[in-house]
Motif scaffolding. Structure first.
Motif, PDB file in Angstrom:
ATOM      1  N   GLY A 132       0.814  -1.205   0.000  1.00 10.62           N
ATOM      2  CA  GLY A 132       0.000   0.000   0.000  1.00 10.62           C
ATOM      3  C   GLY A 132       0.850   1.257   0.000  1.00 10.62           C
ATOM      4  N   PRO A 133       0.202   2.413  -0.076  1.00 14.98           N
ATOM      5  CA  PRO A 133       0.926   3.687  -0.128  1.00 14.98           C
ATOM      6  C   PRO A 133       1.604   4.018   1.193  1.00 14.98           C
ATOM      7  CG  PRO A 133      -1.428   4.075   0.051  1.00 14.98           C
ATOM      8  CD  PRO A 133      -1.262   2.605  -0.134  1.00 14.98           C
ATOM      9  N   LYS A 134       2.799   4.608   1.050  1.00 14.02           N
ATOM     10  CA  LYS A 134       3.594   5.005   2.205  1.00 14.02           C
ATOM     11  C   LYS A 134       4.011   6.461   2.055  1.00 14.02           C
ATOM     12  CE  LYS A 134       7.881   4.828   2.037  1.00 14.02           C
ATOM     13  NZ  LYS A 134       9.254   4.407   1.738  1.00 14.02           N
ATOM     14  N   LYS A 135       3.844   7.241   3.105  1.00 13.25           N
ATOM     15  CA  LYS A 135       4.269   8.647   3.118  1.00 13.25           C
ATOM     16  C   LYS A 135       5.537   8.751   3.952  1.00 13.25           C
ATOM     17  CE  LYS A 135       3.674  13.145   2.526  1.00 13.25           C
ATOM     18  NZ  LYS A 135       3.790  13.767   1.204  1.00 13.25           N
ATOM     19  N   LEU A 136       6.599   9.273   3.358  1.00 11.78           N
ATOM     20  CA  LEU A 136       7.893   9.414   4.042  1.00 11.78           C
ATOM     21  C   LEU A 136       8.277  10.875   4.163  1.00 11.78           C
ATOM     22  CD1 LEU A 136      10.733   8.415   5.070  1.00 11.78           C
ATOM     23  CD2 LEU A 136      11.418   8.431   2.662  1.00 11.78           C
ATOM     24  N   LYS A 137       8.632  11.279   5.385  1.00 14.16           N
ATOM     25  CA  LYS A 137       9.205  12.602   5.627  1.00 14.16           C
ATOM     26  C   LYS A 137      10.571  12.406   6.279  1.00 14.16           C
ATOM     27  CE  LYS A 137       4.903  15.215   6.058  1.00 14.16           C
ATOM     28  NZ  LYS A 137       4.079  16.108   6.911  1.00 14.16           N
ATOM     29  N   TYR A 138      11.608  12.869   5.579  1.00 15.85           N
ATOM     30  CA  TYR A 138      12.983  12.690   6.048  1.00 15.85           C
ATOM     31  C   TYR A 138      13.689  14.041   6.036  1.00 15.85           C
ATOM     32  CZ  TYR A 138      17.865  11.122   5.993  1.00 15.85           C
ATOM     33  OH  TYR A 138      19.200  10.952   6.264  1.00 15.85           O
ATOM     34  N   ARG A 139      14.345  14.365   7.152  1.00  9.50           N
ATOM     35  CA  ARG A 139      15.004  15.666   7.272  1.00  9.50           C
ATOM     36  C   ARG A 139      16.401  15.492   7.863  1.00  9.50           C
ATOM     37  NH1 ARG A 139      12.842  21.328   8.901  1.00  9.50           N
ATOM     38  NH2 ARG A 139      14.722  22.356   9.670  1.00  9.50           N
ATOM     39  N   ILE A 171      15.570  18.138   2.923  1.00  7.50           N
ATOM     40  CA  ILE A 171      14.241  17.588   3.228  1.00  7.50           C
ATOM     41  C   ILE A 171      13.786  16.681   2.087  1.00  7.50           C
ATOM     42  CG2 ILE A 171      11.799  18.120   3.626  1.00  7.50           C
ATOM     43  CD1 ILE A 171      12.693  20.747   4.916  1.00  7.50           C
ATOM     44  N   VAL A 172      13.372  15.493   2.444  1.00  8.42           N
ATOM     45  CA  VAL A 172      12.771  14.557   1.492  1.00  8.42           C
ATOM     46  C   VAL A 172      11.337  14.310   1.939  1.00  8.42           C
ATOM     47  CG1 VAL A 172      12.827  12.227   0.546  1.00  8.42           C
ATOM     48  CG2 VAL A 172      14.983  13.450   0.978  1.00  8.42           C
ATOM     49  N   ASP A 173      10.395  14.618   1.065  1.00 10.44           N
ATOM     50  CA  ASP A 173       8.969  14.430   1.366  1.00 10.44           C
ATOM     51  C   ASP A 173       8.348  13.733   0.156  1.00 10.44           C
ATOM     52  OD1 ASP A 173       6.337  14.537   2.156  1.00 10.44           O
ATOM     53  OD2 ASP A 173       6.394  16.632   2.787  1.00 10.44           O
ATOM     54  N   THR A 174       8.107  12.441   0.274  1.00  9.46           N
ATOM     55  CA  THR A 174       7.686  11.676  -0.897  1.00  9.46           C
ATOM     56  C   THR A 174       6.723  10.555  -0.518  1.00  9.46           C
ATOM     57  OG1 THR A 174       8.512  10.448  -2.824  1.00  9.46           O
ATOM     58  CG2 THR A 174       9.643  10.073  -0.738  1.00  9.46           C
TER      59      THR A 174
END
Length: 195
Positions: free
Chosen positions: A122-129, A144-147
């Motif tokens: 399923g869909p996954k939301k990733l926020k990496y800083r 910042i990675v927001d994908t």
């Protein structure tokens, strides 16, 4: 007289109905608890750093063997490291923060009355800083990675008792963004109630 005939017909129909149902009664009994709610803990790594989180799941058995598992999860990771900048030779600090939320769905297959296997995606939301700061310098470099992409889970479901079960799963996702490879590998253990 008419009432006696009606009574005899009803009695005959009832006997036929019972004789038809009885052979299937073990299957019906085994399929009584076809729904379950789980809550559990996730432990693993995001980009090789310790991560933990929580997962809740709902299982519905559509028949004796097949079913559907729906899961909602959240995982986070925080890591700090120190380095020396190659050009300025200054001491730096690197703070990494990652948050992952996902909604997974997939089929389950019951091998025995107590053991089932499943696979989900399923869909996954990733926020990496990433924040890089240097001693004696007020400026901080931030990446910042927001994908959004896909996460997978595979595992087993085991019934401890009629109304209690455990769920053990392996979670995986791989993200390539802004020249960063952010891989997630985790396991989850959940306790469930069947109804």
């Amino acid at each position: 007289h008419l009432q006696q005939i009606r009574y005899a017909i009803m009695k005959k129909n009832l006997i036929l109905f019972i004789s038809f149902i009885l052979p299937f009664s073990p299957s019906l009994h085994a399929f009584e608890n076809n729904q379950a709610i789980y809550g559990g803990y996730i432990y693993g790594k995001i980009k090789n750093h310790k991560a933990n989180g929580a997962i809740i799941s709902y299982h519905y058995g559509s028949d004796i063997h097949w079913g559907m598992l729906l899961s909602l999860l959240h995982i986070k990771s925080t890591h700090q490291s120190h380095f020396i900048d190659a050009s300025s030779l200054k001491l730096g600090t690197k703070d990494e923060h990652a948050k992952v939320s996902a909604l997974l769905i997939g089929p389950t297959y019951r091998i025995t009355p107590s053991l089932a296997i499943y696979a989900q995606m399923g869909p996954k939301k990733l926020k990496y800083r990433v924040d890089k700061s240097y001693s004696g310098v007020a400026v901080t470099d931030t990446i910042i990675v927001d994908t959004t992409n896909v996460m997978f889970q595979a595992g087993i479901d085991y019934s401890l008792r009629k109304n209690v079960g455990i769920n053990l799963g392996y979670l995986h996702s791989d993200t390539e963004s802004n020249k960063h490879n952010i891989r997630l590998n985790s396991i989850q253990l959940s306790l469930g109630y069947r109804f």
